[in-house]
Design a protein around this motif. Structure first.
Motif, PDB file in Angstrom:
ATOM      1  N   ALA A   1       1.759   5.413  -5.386  1.00 18.42           N
ATOM      2  CA  ALA A   1       0.543   6.406  -6.405  1.00 18.42           C
ATOM      3  C   ALA A   1      -0.593   5.848  -7.168  1.00 18.42           C
ATOM      4  O   ALA A   1       0.437   4.818  -7.462  1.00 18.42           O
ATOM      5  CB  ALA A   1       1.842   7.758  -6.422  1.00 18.42           C
ATOM      6  N   GLU A   2      -1.200   6.232  -7.275  1.00 19.25           N
ATOM      7  CA  GLU A   2      -2.329   5.195  -8.985  1.00 19.25           C
ATOM      8  C   GLU A   2      -1.982   5.240  -9.802  1.00 19.25           C
ATOM      9  O   GLU A   2      -1.038   6.090 -10.096  1.00 19.25           O
ATOM     10  CB  GLU A   2      -3.586   7.045  -8.335  1.00 19.25           C
ATOM     11  N   GLY A   3      -1.447   4.417  -9.964  1.00 25.40           N
ATOM     12  CA  GLY A   3      -1.190   4.127 -11.458  1.00 25.40           C
ATOM     13  C   GLY A   3       0.200   3.562 -11.875  1.00 25.40           C
ATOM     14  O   GLY A   3       0.816   2.410 -12.718  1.00 25.40           O
ATOM     15  N   ALA A   4       1.037   4.048 -10.198  1.00 27.00           N
ATOM     16  CA  ALA A   4       2.555   3.115 -10.167  1.00 27.00           C
ATOM     17  C   ALA A   4       2.920   2.365  -9.982  1.00 27.00           C
ATOM     18  O   ALA A   4       4.059   1.133 -11.030  1.00 27.00           O
ATOM     19  CB  ALA A   4       3.322   4.196  -8.872  1.00 27.00           C
ATOM     20  N   GLU A   5       1.597   1.175  -9.316  1.00 25.05           N
ATOM     21  CA  GLU A   5       1.644   0.362  -9.380  1.00 25.05           C
ATOM     22  C   GLU A   5       1.832  -0.842 -10.757  1.00 25.05           C
ATOM     23  O   GLU A   5       2.589  -1.757 -11.677  1.00 25.05           O
ATOM     24  CB  GLU A   5       0.717  -0.666  -8.597  1.00 25.05           C
ATOM     25  N   THR A   6       1.902  -0.181 -11.490  1.00 28.15           N
ATOM     26  CA  THR A   6       1.753  -0.569 -12.902  1.00 28.15           C
ATOM     27  C   THR A   6       2.893  -0.281 -13.427  1.00 28.15           C
ATOM     28  O   THR A   6       3.454  -1.486 -13.928  1.00 28.15           O
ATOM     29  CB  THR A   6       0.500   0.608 -14.376  1.00 28.15           C
TER      30      THR A   6
ATOM     31  N   PRO B   1       0.842  -1.055  -0.003  1.00 21.76           N
ATOM     32  CA  PRO B   1      -0.112   0.353   0.256  1.00 21.76           C
ATOM     33  C   PRO B   1       0.638   1.407  -0.329  1.00 21.76           C
ATOM     34  O   PRO B   1       1.999   1.097   0.600  1.00 21.76           O
ATOM     35  CB  PRO B   1      -0.545  -0.084   1.103  1.00 21.76           C
ATOM     36  N   GLY B   2       0.399   2.706  -0.170  1.00 27.05           N
ATOM     37  CA  GLY B   2       0.984   3.824  -0.464  1.00 27.05           C
ATOM     38  C   GLY B   2       1.357   4.213  -1.856  1.00 27.05           C
ATOM     39  O   GLY B   2       2.149   4.905  -1.679  1.00 27.05           O
TER      40      GLY B   2
END
Length: 135
Positions: free
Chosen positions: A105-110, A102-103
């Motif tokens: 940023a939005e889209g960073a996990e991709t 978790p934590g």
């Protein structure tokens, strides 16, 4: 160029090829999943799309990638004694694990997952090449 191998080396290489093939396939599938997911979600609505978007998919994929990568890199290292492919593999798995934390940023996990998948694919490719060429 690769050195000639004996019949017993060929049998061992076949078993290792299966493990290495499974590991590199899992890495490529992970990469395809990350890059093609938006298109797949448009084409395959319903339960398949929901599973592919869910956190469960990522945990299942990680559970398949980690043991196959560990086995492939260990067998390769035992054969060619070069730590480079395994280090790329560890970095790749680290990225995959980091993408699930978790934590981000939005889209960073991709992007972190894509980077991890690419590191794994490169590591497996080098591992396979050096393992088959090891004397």
């Amino acid at each position: 160029m690769c050195a000639k191998t004996t019949a017993t080396q060929i049998d061992g290489q076949r078993r290792t090829d299966i493990i290495e093939g499974a590991a590199v396939s899992a890495s490529v599938l992970c990469l395809v999943h990350c890059l093609a997911l938006p298109l797949l979600l448009l084409l395959l609505p319903g339960i398949i799309g929901l599973f592919a978007r869910s956190e469960a998919f990522h945990y299942v994929a990680l559970a398949l990638v980690v043991p196959s990568a560990a086995g492939a890199f260990w067998l390769g290292y035992r054969r060619h004694r070069t730590p480079g492919p395994a280090l790329l593999g560890v970095a790749g798995v680290g990225c995959l694990v980091a993408a699930l934390l978790p934590g981000l940023a939005e889209g960073a996990e991709t992007w972190v997952t894509v980077a991890g998948s690419l590191l794994l694919v490169i590591g497996h490719t080098l591992n396979w090449r050096w393992r088959t060429c090891a004397a």
